[in-house]
Design a protein around this motif. Structure first.
Motif, PDB file in Angstrom:
ATOM      1  N   PHE A 318      26.907  50.984  36.078  1.00  0.00           N
ATOM      2  CA  PHE A 318      26.504  50.543  37.411  1.00  0.00           C
ATOM      3  C   PHE A 318      26.575  51.653  38.454  1.00  0.00           C
ATOM      4  O   PHE A 318      25.782  51.664  39.395  1.00  0.00           O
ATOM      5  CB  PHE A 318      27.368  49.356  37.847  1.00  0.00           C
ATOM      6  CG  PHE A 318      26.991  48.082  37.164  1.00  0.00           C
ATOM      7  CD1 PHE A 318      25.828  47.431  37.502  1.00  0.00           C
ATOM      8  CD2 PHE A 318      27.783  47.539  36.177  1.00  0.00           C
ATOM      9  CE1 PHE A 318      25.462  46.245  36.874  1.00  0.00           C
ATOM     10  CE2 PHE A 318      27.440  46.364  35.545  1.00  0.00           C
ATOM     11  CZ  PHE A 318      26.273  45.718  35.891  1.00  0.00           C
ATOM     12  N   LYS A 319      27.512  52.560  38.322  1.00  0.00           N
ATOM     13  CA  LYS A 319      27.650  53.673  39.273  1.00  0.00           C
ATOM     14  C   LYS A 319      27.589  53.130  40.698  1.00  0.00           C
ATOM     15  O   LYS A 319      28.464  52.412  41.143  1.00  0.00           O
ATOM     16  CB  LYS A 319      26.575  54.729  39.013  1.00  0.00           C
ATOM     17  CG  LYS A 319      26.697  55.398  37.665  1.00  0.00           C
ATOM     18  CD  LYS A 319      25.597  56.404  37.449  1.00  0.00           C
ATOM     19  CE  LYS A 319      25.685  57.033  36.080  1.00  0.00           C
ATOM     20  NZ  LYS A 319      24.570  57.957  35.804  1.00  0.00           N
ATOM     21  N   ASN A 320      26.516  53.480  41.444  1.00  0.00           N
ATOM     22  CA  ASN A 320      26.369  53.010  42.831  1.00  0.00           C
ATOM     23  C   ASN A 320      25.311  51.918  42.950  1.00  0.00           C
ATOM     24  O   ASN A 320      24.744  51.691  44.021  1.00  0.00           O
ATOM     25  CB  ASN A 320      25.996  54.174  43.753  1.00  0.00           C
ATOM     26  CG  ASN A 320      27.093  55.196  43.849  1.00  0.00           C
ATOM     27  OD1 ASN A 320      28.259  54.846  43.927  1.00  0.00           O
ATOM     28  ND2 ASN A 320      26.738  56.462  43.828  1.00  0.00           N
ATOM     29  N   ALA A 321      25.027  51.224  41.829  1.00  0.00           N
ATOM     30  CA  ALA A 321      23.905  50.279  41.816  1.00  0.00           C
ATOM     31  C   ALA A 321      24.345  48.824  41.751  1.00  0.00           C
ATOM     32  O   ALA A 321      23.523  47.949  41.513  1.00  0.00           O
ATOM     33  CB  ALA A 321      22.995  50.593  40.632  1.00  0.00           C
ATOM     34  N   LEU A 322      25.617  48.544  41.939  1.00  0.00           N
ATOM     35  CA  LEU A 322      26.085  47.162  41.883  1.00  0.00           C
ATOM     36  C   LEU A 322      25.821  46.467  43.218  1.00  0.00           C
ATOM     37  O   LEU A 322      26.171  46.990  44.275  1.00  0.00           O
ATOM     38  CB  LEU A 322      27.582  47.122  41.555  1.00  0.00           C
ATOM     39  CG  LEU A 322      28.205  45.739  41.394  1.00  0.00           C
ATOM     40  CD1 LEU A 322      27.601  45.020  40.196  1.00  0.00           C
ATOM     41  CD2 LEU A 322      29.720  45.857  41.238  1.00  0.00           C
ATOM     42  N   ASP A 350      38.331  43.527  35.075  1.00  0.00           N
ATOM     43  CA  ASP A 350      39.119  44.703  35.434  1.00  0.00           C
ATOM     44  C   ASP A 350      38.243  45.942  35.570  1.00  0.00           C
ATOM     45  O   ASP A 350      38.344  46.695  36.543  1.00  0.00           O
ATOM     46  CB  ASP A 350      40.202  44.920  34.373  1.00  0.00           C
ATOM     47  CG  ASP A 350      41.184  46.014  34.774  1.00  0.00           C
ATOM     48  OD1 ASP A 350      41.306  46.288  35.980  1.00  0.00           O
ATOM     49  OD2 ASP A 350      41.816  46.601  33.888  1.00  0.00           O
ATOM     50  N   ASN A 351      37.350  46.175  34.609  1.00  0.00           N
ATOM     51  CA  ASN A 351      36.493  47.368  34.651  1.00  0.00           C
ATOM     52  C   ASN A 351      35.399  47.246  35.702  1.00  0.00           C
ATOM     53  O   ASN A 351      34.958  48.258  36.257  1.00  0.00           O
ATOM     54  CB  ASN A 351      35.873  47.608  33.274  1.00  0.00           C
ATOM     55  CG  ASN A 351      36.856  48.227  32.299  1.00  0.00           C
ATOM     56  OD1 ASN A 351      37.086  49.435  32.317  1.00  0.00           O
ATOM     57  ND2 ASN A 351      37.451  47.408  31.448  1.00  0.00           N
ATOM     58  N   LEU A 352      34.974  46.018  35.979  1.00  0.00           N
ATOM     59  CA  LEU A 352      33.982  45.829  37.044  1.00  0.00           C
ATOM     60  C   LEU A 352      34.570  46.221  38.391  1.00  0.00           C
ATOM     61  O   LEU A 352      33.869  46.740  39.276  1.00  0.00           O
ATOM     62  CB  LEU A 352      33.523  44.374  37.064  1.00  0.00           C
ATOM     63  CG  LEU A 352      32.214  44.069  37.795  1.00  0.00           C
ATOM     64  CD1 LEU A 352      31.060  44.797  37.143  1.00  0.00           C
ATOM     65  CD2 LEU A 352      31.954  42.569  37.781  1.00  0.00           C
ATOM     66  N   ALA A 353      35.871  46.010  38.556  1.00  0.00           N
ATOM     67  CA  ALA A 353      36.546  46.386  39.804  1.00  0.00           C
ATOM     68  C   ALA A 353      36.685  47.898  39.961  1.00  0.00           C
ATOM     69  O   ALA A 353      37.061  48.376  41.034  1.00  0.00           O
ATOM     70  CB  ALA A 353      37.921  45.732  39.874  1.00  0.00           C
ATOM     71  N   ASP A 359      34.908  48.021  46.077  1.00  0.00           N
ATOM     72  CA  ASP A 359      35.767  47.659  47.213  1.00  0.00           C
ATOM     73  C   ASP A 359      34.943  47.261  48.429  1.00  0.00           C
ATOM     74  O   ASP A 359      35.237  46.263  49.104  1.00  0.00           O
ATOM     75  CB  ASP A 359      36.690  48.825  47.566  1.00  0.00           C
ATOM     76  CG  ASP A 359      37.728  49.074  46.487  1.00  0.00           C
ATOM     77  OD1 ASP A 359      38.001  48.136  45.712  1.00  0.00           O
ATOM     78  OD2 ASP A 359      38.247  50.194  46.408  1.00  0.00           O
ATOM     79  N   MET A 360      33.904  48.023  48.709  1.00  0.00           N
ATOM     80  CA  MET A 360      33.067  47.729  49.864  1.00  0.00           C
ATOM     81  C   MET A 360      32.317  46.406  49.669  1.00  0.00           C
ATOM     82  O   MET A 360      32.199  45.592  50.590  1.00  0.00           O
ATOM     83  CB  MET A 360      32.069  48.857  50.094  1.00  0.00           C
ATOM     84  CG  MET A 360      31.198  48.670  51.332  1.00  0.00           C
ATOM     85  SD  MET A 360      30.009  49.993  51.541  1.00  0.00           S
ATOM     86  CE  MET A 360      28.897  49.662  50.177  1.00  0.00           C
ATOM     87  N   ILE A 361      31.823  46.190  48.428  1.00  0.00           N
ATOM     88  CA  ILE A 361      31.075  44.958  48.154  1.00  0.00           C
ATOM     89  C   ILE A 361      31.979  43.737  48.285  1.00  0.00           C
ATOM     90  O   ILE A 361      31.601  42.727  48.899  1.00  0.00           O
ATOM     91  CB  ILE A 361      30.456  45.021  46.745  1.00  0.00           C
ATOM     92  CG1 ILE A 361      29.374  46.106  46.689  1.00  0.00           C
ATOM     93  CG2 ILE A 361      29.851  43.680  46.353  1.00  0.00           C
ATOM     94  CD1 ILE A 361      28.857  46.376  45.303  1.00  0.00           C
ATOM     95  N   LEU A 402      39.085  38.917  46.079  1.00  0.00           N
ATOM     96  CA  LEU A 402      39.118  37.967  47.199  1.00  0.00           C
ATOM     97  C   LEU A 402      39.648  38.598  48.486  1.00  0.00           C
ATOM     98  O   LEU A 402      40.046  37.880  49.395  1.00  0.00           O
ATOM     99  CB  LEU A 402      39.975  36.752  46.828  1.00  0.00           C
ATOM    100  CG  LEU A 402      39.492  35.976  45.610  1.00  0.00           C
ATOM    101  CD1 LEU A 402      40.519  34.928  45.204  1.00  0.00           C
ATOM    102  CD2 LEU A 402      38.145  35.337  45.899  1.00  0.00           C
ATOM    103  N   ARG A 403      39.606  39.919  48.555  1.00  0.00           N
ATOM    104  CA  ARG A 403      40.091  40.577  49.789  1.00  0.00           C
ATOM    105  C   ARG A 403      39.167  40.250  50.954  1.00  0.00           C
ATOM    106  O   ARG A 403      37.967  40.026  50.781  1.00  0.00           O
ATOM    107  CB  ARG A 403      40.167  42.084  49.584  1.00  0.00           C
ATOM    108  CG  ARG A 403      38.819  42.775  49.426  1.00  0.00           C
ATOM    109  CD  ARG A 403      39.000  44.262  49.272  1.00  0.00           C
ATOM    110  NE  ARG A 403      39.637  44.599  47.996  1.00  0.00           N
ATOM    111  CZ  ARG A 403      40.142  45.791  47.722  1.00  0.00           C
ATOM    112  NH1 ARG A 403      40.093  46.748  48.619  1.00  0.00           N
ATOM    113  NH2 ARG A 403      40.664  46.027  46.540  1.00  0.00           N
ATOM    114  N   GLU A 404      39.739  40.272  52.158  1.00  0.00           N
ATOM    115  CA  GLU A 404      38.942  39.955  53.364  1.00  0.00           C
ATOM    116  C   GLU A 404      39.122  41.019  54.411  1.00  0.00           C
ATOM    117  O   GLU A 404      40.128  41.714  54.424  1.00  0.00           O
ATOM    118  CB  GLU A 404      39.349  38.591  53.915  1.00  0.00           C
ATOM    119  CG  GLU A 404      39.096  37.466  52.898  1.00  0.00           C
ATOM    120  CD  GLU A 404      39.246  36.110  53.540  1.00  0.00           C
ATOM    121  OE1 GLU A 404      39.362  36.045  54.779  1.00  0.00           O
ATOM    122  OE2 GLU A 404      39.246  35.109  52.811  1.00  0.00           O
TER     123      GLU A 404
END
Length: 404
Positions: A318-322, A350-353, A359-361, A402-404
């Protein structure tokens, strides 16, 4: 005439010699200064004559071209509609330092001179360098449409819209290509339906004339010698035959309908089987998104596609394409097999994170998507029955998702 005393005479002659010596010295100094001035002037004149010789003696320095300057020059040629010259400049820029922009610009120049295969290839190279480059998707869609690859063109246009959904030009391109693709598919479907019906029609049409001929041939001679009783019996027989014929026609129609349904069922099964065979592990975000969208109506096969990917390769894919939508879709899909394959599901989450933009998404998820992820987390990932050895990992991941 009186003579001067010897003492005065010697003094006078001494003063005279002193004056002469002084005069001579001053003359010598003046002449020396004048000579020095002339020599200085001559030296400066010599230097003046040498001025500019450096340019002649040393080779002229030429500016070394770089990738950026060649690309900029290509852009100037493109504005002047000198597309061949622009292609040459872009080619030199790519040779010096290949970039997605240079490939996409050369592809646009190729489109202008109707060299569609080269344009398609350049767009593919651009996407290999940057799989989120919208212009490369759009230009490859144009090239593929001209090459008759309407399905692939539609997929490219759809990818461009998914990245920039608010761009009207991209939406129009997608609608146009999709309309062409559906128009092309309609004759194929109708011809396939006709082929399935033709054999039955031919069989019935061949039998009908023969039966008619037999009836006309036998009936004419028999009627001349028939008695009233025979006529009554024949009339009854004719009614029974007509009834049987009607039933036969009805059963034939039902059989034809059944055969069409069987054909359709077999076609669907064959299509599903072929699609199952065609599923392969994607190597880039573009390949994943295209396959994912193609399976949007079948969540089971989406799960199959996700399981084909090694979880630790997700950040590289995914690099920067998620995107946010894709992230939520993957969370939903993971929840469908969480209970059966808990270790795999947690490894995927875990790896998707670890994807660079995660973090931004996660912080910028729309309210509806955030509530959906929270619901899945509460009802599935943190439900009763989850092993205690998984609770710590899921709690840690919950803070990230679930961060806000």
């Amino acid at each position: 005439m009186k003579t001067m005393p010897p003492l005065l005479s010697s003094l006078f002659s001494h003063n005279s010699r002193k004056k002469e010596a002084a005069t001579s010295t001053s003359s010598s100094i003046f002449m020396a200064e004048e000579t020095n001035d002339k020599r200085s002037l001559n030296f400066h004149g010599f230097l003046d004559r040498l001025d500019g010789w450096d340019d002649l003696l040393q080779p002229k320095s030429t500016a070394i071209p770089d990738a950026t300057s060649e690309k900029d020059l290509g852009n100037e040629y493109f504005k002047q509609k000198k597309f061949s010259e622009a292609i040459d400049c872009y080619s030199r820029s790519i040779a010096l330092s290949p970039t997605a922009v240079a490939f996409a610009n050369r592809a646009m120049a190729y489109l202008k001179i109707k060299r569609f295969e080269e344009a398609e290839t350049d767009c593919t190279e651009a996407l290999n360098l940057d799989d989120r480059y919208v212009k490369a998707y759009s230009r490859r869609a144009t090239a593929r449409k001209e090459l008759g690859k309407l399905k692939e063109a539609m997929e490219d246009a759809e990818s461009a819209v998914s990245i920039e959904p608010n761009t009207q030009e991209l939406r129009k391109q997608y609608d146009d290509v999709k309309a062409l693709y559906l128009k092309e598919m309609m004759p194929n479907k109708s011809s396939a339906t006709k082929k399935s019906l033709i054999p039955e029609v031919h069989k019935s049409s061949k039998k009908a004339p023969e039966n008619a001929k037999t009836t006309s041939a036998t009936g004419t001679d028999a009627r001349a010698h028939e008695s009233p009783l025979i006529s009554i019996q024949e009339s009854k027989f004719a009614k029974d035959a007509s009834k049987k014929s009607t039933q036969a026609d009805s059963s034939r129609k039902n059989g034809m309908k059944q055969s069409v349904e069987d054909l359709a069922s077999r076609a669907v099964s064959q299509f599903s089987a072929n699609n199952n065979k065609s599923i392969s592990a994607p190597k880039s975000a573009y390949e994943f998104e295209v396959s994912w969208r193609a399976l949007s109506d079948d969540h089971g096969r989406q799960a199959q596609l996700l399981k084909l990917i090694s979880p630790d390769s997700l950040p590289q894919i995914f690099k920067n394409a998620l995107s946010a939508a894709l992230l939520v879709d993957i969370v939903k899909c993971t929840s469908t097999f969480f209970r059966e394959e808990t270790e795999l599901a947690i490894s995927i989450l875990d790896n998707l994170a670890k994807v660079p933009r995660f973090d931004m998404i996660s912080m910028c998820l729309p309210p509806f998507d955030r509530s959906e992820v929270r619901r899945i987390w509460d009802e599935v990932f943190c439900a009763e029955g989850v092993g205690m050895h998984h609770v710590e990992s899921l709690t840690r991941l919950g803070w990230k998702y679930l961060r806000e």
